[in-house]
Design an enzyme around this catalytic site. Structure first.
Site, PDB file in Angstrom:
ATOM      1  N   LYS A  26       6.713  12.269  -5.608  1.00 36.32           N
ATOM      2  CA  LYS A  26       7.579  11.837  -4.500  1.00 36.32           C
ATOM      3  C   LYS A  26       7.315  10.368  -4.183  1.00 36.32           C
ATOM      4  O   LYS A  26       6.377   9.767  -4.717  1.00 36.32           O
ATOM      5  CB  LYS A  26       7.369  12.735  -3.279  1.00 36.32           C
ATOM      6  CG  LYS A  26       5.979  12.773  -2.696  1.00 36.32           C
ATOM      7  CD  LYS A  26       5.847  13.988  -1.772  1.00 36.32           C
ATOM      8  CE  LYS A  26       4.442  14.193  -1.300  1.00 36.32           C
ATOM      9  NZ  LYS A  26       4.102  13.532  -0.064  1.00 36.32           N
TER      10      LYS A  26
ATOM     11  N   TYR B 200       0.321 -20.051   9.308  1.00 37.02           N
ATOM     12  CA  TYR B 200       0.718 -19.953  10.716  1.00 37.02           C
ATOM     13  C   TYR B 200      -0.498 -19.945  11.642  1.00 37.02           C
ATOM     14  O   TYR B 200      -1.449 -19.204  11.430  1.00 37.02           O
ATOM     15  CB  TYR B 200       1.520 -18.666  10.939  1.00 37.02           C
ATOM     16  CG  TYR B 200       2.921 -18.730  10.357  1.00 37.02           C
ATOM     17  CD1 TYR B 200       3.850 -19.654  10.836  1.00 37.02           C
ATOM     18  CD2 TYR B 200       3.301 -17.877   9.339  1.00 37.02           C
ATOM     19  CE1 TYR B 200       5.128 -19.719  10.311  1.00 37.02           C
ATOM     20  CE2 TYR B 200       4.580 -17.926   8.805  1.00 37.02           C
ATOM     21  CZ  TYR B 200       5.486 -18.856   9.297  1.00 37.02           C
ATOM     22  OH  TYR B 200       6.748 -18.926   8.773  1.00 37.02           O
TER      23      TYR B 200
HETATM   24  C1  LIG Z   1       2.713  19.351   0.048  1.00 36.26           C
HETATM   25  C2  LIG Z   1       1.972  18.371  -0.786  1.00 36.26           C
HETATM   26  N1  LIG Z   1       1.378  18.783  -1.916  1.00 36.26           N
HETATM   27  C3  LIG Z   1       0.691  17.947  -2.711  1.00 36.26           C
HETATM   28  C4  LIG Z   1       0.563  16.597  -2.390  1.00 36.26           C
HETATM   29  C5  LIG Z   1      -0.233  15.708  -3.289  1.00 36.26           C
HETATM   30  O1  LIG Z   1      -1.364  15.220  -2.626  1.00 36.26           O
HETATM   31  P1  LIG Z   1      -2.390  14.242  -3.366  1.00 36.26           P
HETATM   32  O2  LIG Z   1      -1.646  12.973  -3.595  1.00 36.26           O
HETATM   33  O3  LIG Z   1      -3.505  14.072  -2.390  1.00 36.26           O
HETATM   34  O4  LIG Z   1      -2.776  14.910  -4.631  1.00 36.26           O
HETATM   35  C6  LIG Z   1       1.143  16.129  -1.231  1.00 36.26           C
HETATM   36  C7  LIG Z   1       0.999  14.702  -0.888  1.00 36.26           C
HETATM   37  O5  LIG Z   1       1.400  14.156   0.058  1.00 36.26           O
HETATM   38  C8  LIG Z   1       1.883  17.037  -0.402  1.00 36.26           C
HETATM   39  O6  LIG Z   1       2.455  16.611   0.726  1.00 36.26           O
END
Ligand SMILES: Cc1ncc(COP(=O)(O)O)c(C=O)c1O
Length: 377
Positions: free
Chosen positions: A40, A268
């Site tokens: 994601k 700045y």
């Molecule tokens: C529901 C869920 N699963 C898995 C993950 C993966 O987590 P990580 O990046 O700590 O492995 C996330 C990350 O935000 C998440 O929200």
């Protein structure tokens, strides 16, 4: 190149060979469990489509994203993926595209499940879903144990095909005392038979993200959802279950070098004043690119294989570094903001420390407008 160079901003290099190597190292360490690659937020800033395609080439067939649109992009990049899971709250209006893309959202409440089921029935399909249980994260999902029966009810909705069940850890404490994580795992284990009885079969189970996958192998279930470790953070110790290396470098160029006297104010409000005659480099990145203002007078960059302090305030598009006298640095030289140069390195967790945040935020905070270049393909 002389004392000035006209150049456009910064760029990110994503080492696909390292990404694939990380995925292979994690997969090899898991024994029976599978890997769900969490990609994601543009694969944590690495570029969604490129990361999905590279991971598919490394044998990854399960992916997780936050939104339906991301899931569609993954389907296009990895057409044979076995699972593309939406971890956010998919909308009923998205159901036709989820069905078309063979994308499975999580369902987080009875109301959500009913809305998705109605939309799937109206579209003439059955939507594959994973039931999301809230065992202690206090975020999305059916609260366990209070709502376990409601969660089981999802399996009785005509428009839904419950394929999986999952939860998410709020914390994974140090190895010797993972009390809260074990408590969450126990709630998950107690809910499983209730939901699986309603579904009439064993479901695909997953709960661990990177840290649990690394430290609590007993929580593996059928798959682990790994994000940050895939990108090379939080898993550097070769004595642990798996070790991974950073995949992303962020680079810019020196735009101007100038010789200045002692007492010269930089940026700045002149928050930095040189203490001796020196050379200053102006560099093509700033806070609009995701290089946080907290890094002014704190962070370092690499130029000519050496660490150079970032001096003065971070501007919208530019930063300055103090090179010291007779640096030999010239306009047009490459600057490493994150990455390695001449044996020196600066990684996102170092930047994060200066900014009071975590590597996740540094990586996902690099502007999407900045070009991602695949290397090591
Ligand atoms: C529901 C869920 N699963 C898995 C993950 C993966 O987590 P990580 O990046 O700590 O492995 C996330 C990350 O935000 C998440 O929200």
């Amino acid at each position: 190149m002389g004392a000035v160079m006209n150049c456009d901003g910064s760029w990110v290099e994503v080492d696909l060979r390292k990404l694939r190597g990380n995925a292979e190292a994690i997969q090899a360490s898991l024994g029976g469990a599978g890997l769900i690659a969490v990609i994601k937020s543009d694969a944590y800033g690495h570029g969604l489509e490129t990361a999905a395609a590279a991971l598919a080439r490394a044998g990854v067939s399960r992916f997780a994203v936050a939104y339906a649109a991301e899931a569609e992009a993954v389907r296009a990049a990895a057409p044979d993926a076995e699972l593309i899971l939406v971890l956010g709250v998919a909308r009923a209006a998205d159901v036709p595209r989820l069905l078309r893309g063979r994308i499975a959202p999580v369902v987080v409440s009875a109301e959500h499940a009913r809305a998705l089921s109605d939309a799937a029935t109206a579209a003439g399909g059955r939507l594959g879903v994973h039931v999301k249980l809230d065992t202690g994260m206090g975020r999305l999902g059916f609260v366990c144990p209070a709502e376990t029966e409601l969660a089981a009810g999802v399996a009785r909705l005509p428009g839904l095909d419950v394929q999986g069940v999952c939860t998410h850890f709020a914390m994974v404490e140090p190895e010797k005392k993972p009390t809260a994580a074990r408590g969450q795992a126990e709630k998950f284990r107690q809910a499983l038979p209730v939901i699986e009885a309603a579904a009439g079969r064993r479901l695909f189970r997953h709960m661990s993200s990177s840290r649990a996958a690394l430290l609590l192998p007993e929580c593996d279930q059928d798959a682990v959802r790994v994000g940050i470790s895939l990108y090379g953070y939080g898993a550097a110790d070769p004595d642990k279950r798996f070790a991974t290396v950073p995949v992303l470098s962020w680079k810019a160029r020196v735009m101007q070098v100038k010789k200045v006297p002692a007492g010269f104010a930089v940026g700045y409000y002149g928050s930095y004043k040189t203490t001796a005659p020196t050379e200053l480099a102006t560099i093509s990145c700033g806070y609009a690119d995701g290089y946080q203002r907290h890094l002014g007078n704190k962070g370092h960059v690499l130029i000519g294989g050496k660490r150079r302090p970032v001096v003065g305030r971070v501007s919208m598009n530019w930063i300055s570094a103090d090179l010291g006298p007779d640096s030999g640095v010239r306009a047009g030289d490459e600057v490493v903001l994150i990455g390695e140069q001449g044996g020196a390195s600066i990684w996102a967790d170092e930047l994060a420390k200066h900014c009071g945040t975590i590597a996740y935020e540094i990586l996902t905070g690099i502007s999407r407008q900045i070009e991602r270049r695949a290397v090591g393909a």
